[in-house]
Design an enzyme around this catalytic site. Structure first.
Site, short mmCIF file in Angstrom:
data_model
loop_
_atom_site.label_atom_id
_atom_site.label_comp_id
_atom_site.label_asym_id
_atom_site.label_seq_id
_atom_site.Cartn_x
_atom_site.Cartn_y
_atom_site.Cartn_z
N GLY A 89 0.80 -1.22 0.00
CA GLY A 89 0.00 0.00 0.00
C GLY A 89 0.83 1.26 0.00
N ASP A 134 -0.46 8.45 -7.14
CA ASP A 134 0.81 7.80 -6.84
C ASP A 134 1.91 8.21 -7.82
OD1 ASP A 134 -0.65 6.52 -4.90
OD2 ASP A 134 -0.86 4.66 -6.01
#
Length: 472
Positions: free
Chosen positions: A174, A237
């Site tokens: 994660g 991200d």
């Protein structure tokens, strides 16, 4: 940390890692690598499941990340090997021409019959997840598409590469190991295959990539993950991996992907961030993440919004969230389903998105307050972290027992706040803790996991770090 049983993941020394990769590359491929490129993972203070809705996210780049050693080929093939023992299956070979044909067919621009025949070449099919190689191959494919628009990033005909990959991130933890892989591979491809790379060899490439170009590369990496890997991510991200800054959080407005850098000194002072990898790997390509997104998008369409951020005003308050939920209730009229999806589930996803966006705006105001003394906002930020975890657990419904227990244990041991970060269904917990209590938190969480028979977690010190760059 005093116990030998506690696992600590260190970022390592970049020079040593780079030199080691060069040596292993020569052993593996029988020639020298042209260079080594690094991209960081990320920890997100707030803004989960809202990047694709135009919300604000507040991530930071990590010192931990992914390294790629590479050398060019001229046959249109990628030969890839990872040193991660859980993923390594020898050299994997991918045909870029096959990927392009398959993506075009998937988009309705051709038929699967146009795909070149592949015998001994490992092929991938867009939208079907079957391996980590998708992320790398998809990145080169996306760079080819971008190069058609930007001449300085045009990929030369027939380009391929040998790549050897190593990571200091927990895979599936994660902390965005997938985006770190995409972004480190992207820099390698830019360096080896484009005019920009030829004109700026070695470390000069880092300086040549201004923020505007980095933003375009981040968008290309996002395209790779969506169109080739088949994961419905929203670009958070990739953006922080390519546009982060040391000692700063990235305040990312996903409506237009504009970035401001907020110094962490206003938040931390005598506090620090700790990431706790639950060792329950998460995977965004298995459909659960996309299912949650589909619920929230059904709510968005019911509300008549192009993106859920439009439901809230520029500077939202809790009353604005309540008003959005009340309008949803009125429009559903008590129906059990909307667009074939359970109304109750859609309402939970809506509530998570709206409250998460509110939390992001609250945090951004705290971090942007130039009058704030170092560490003065830590207590308030801790409360926002706790609220974020509750929302991930109850509304997004992506948490799991180990994460919930770790949050509770960390808070009981002296943490100011803790929450699950990433897409959920596994992954890591981010903790804000006084430096003087960090070891207490680590020991308490480790002990609790042993006693409750959870997999022993791994601990990473979170140090907001610089963006992707050449390192050797």
């Amino acid at each position: 940390m005093h116990s030998d049983d506690v696992a600590r993941l260190e970022p390592g020394h970049q020079r040593e890692i780079s030199e080691g990769l060069h040596a292993r590359f020569a052993e593996q491929f029988g020639r020298r690598a042209d260079g080594v490129w690094f991209a960081p993972g990320r920890a997100n203070l707030n803004g989960e499941h809202v990047d694709f809705h135009g919300g604000r996210c507040l991530p930071m780049a990590l010192a931990h990340g992914t390294y790629v050693a590479a050398a060019p080929r001229e046959d249109g093939l990628l030969r890839l090997r990872t040193l991660d023992p859980g993923l390594d299956d020898g050299i994997q070979t991918v045909s870029i021409a096959a990927i392009d044909a398959l993506v075009r067919a998937d988009a309705g621009e051709g038929s699967a019959g146009e795909v070149p025949p592949i015998t001994d070449v490992h092929s991938i099919v867009p939208g079907v997840t079957s391996g980590w190689t998708h992320y790398v191959a998809g990145t080169l494919w996306a760079l080819q598409q971008l190069g058609a628009e930007l001449p300085e990033l045009a990929v030369r005909q027939g380009f391929g590469a040998d790549l050897l990959i190593s990571s200091t991130l927990p895979i599936g933890g994660g902390l965005s190991s997938s985006a770190a892989l995409e972004c480190s591979a992207m820099l390698a491809f830019v360096a080896l295959a484009t005019p920009l790379g030829e004109q700026n060899p070695g470390p000069a490439l880092g300086a040549a990539l201004d923020d505007a170009l980095r933003a375009r590369l981040a968008a290309a990496c996002m395209r790779a993950e969506v169109e080739v890997v088949g994961a419905g991510t929203g670009g958070l991200d990739q953006t922080v991996s390519l546009r982060g800054r040391a000692d700063h959080l990235v305040s990312l407005d996903c409506r237009n992907f504009s970035v401001e850098h907020r110094p962490t000194s206003r938040l931390l002072g005598e506090h620090t961030f700790l990431a706790i990898d639950t060792q329950q790997a998460h995977w965004l390509g298995d459909g659960q993440f996309d299912d949650r997104r589909a619920d929230s998008e059904a709510a968005m369409r019911l509300l008549g919004a192009d993106q859920l951020r439009d439901v809230l005003p520029e500077s939202p308050h809790l009353g604005d969230v309540d008003a959005g939920l009340a309008r949803f209730d009125t429009l559903t009229g008590g129906a059990e389903a909307i667009e074939g999806r359970r109304t109750s589930a859609c309402r939970r996803r809506l509530r998570h998105a709206l409250t998460e966006m509110l939390r992001s705006e609250q945090l951004d105001r705290i971090l942007g307050d130039e009058k704030l003394e170092p560490g003065a906002g830590a207590q308030q930020v801790g409360h926002i972290l706790d609220a974020g975890h509750a929302s991930m657990r109850d509304d997004a419904q992506v948490s799991f027992p180990a994460a919930d227990a770790i949050v509770e244990s960390a808070r009981a041991a002296g943490a100011l706040g803790a929450r699950l970060i990433g897409g959920g269904f596994g992954g890591s917990v981010l903790v804000l803790v006084p430096r003087s209590r960090e070891d207490d938190v680590v020991q308490a969480v480790h002990r609790m996991c042993v006693e409750q028979s959870f997999t022993a977690p791994r601990f990473l010190h979170v140090e907001p770090s610089a963006a992707a760059r050449p390192v050797g």
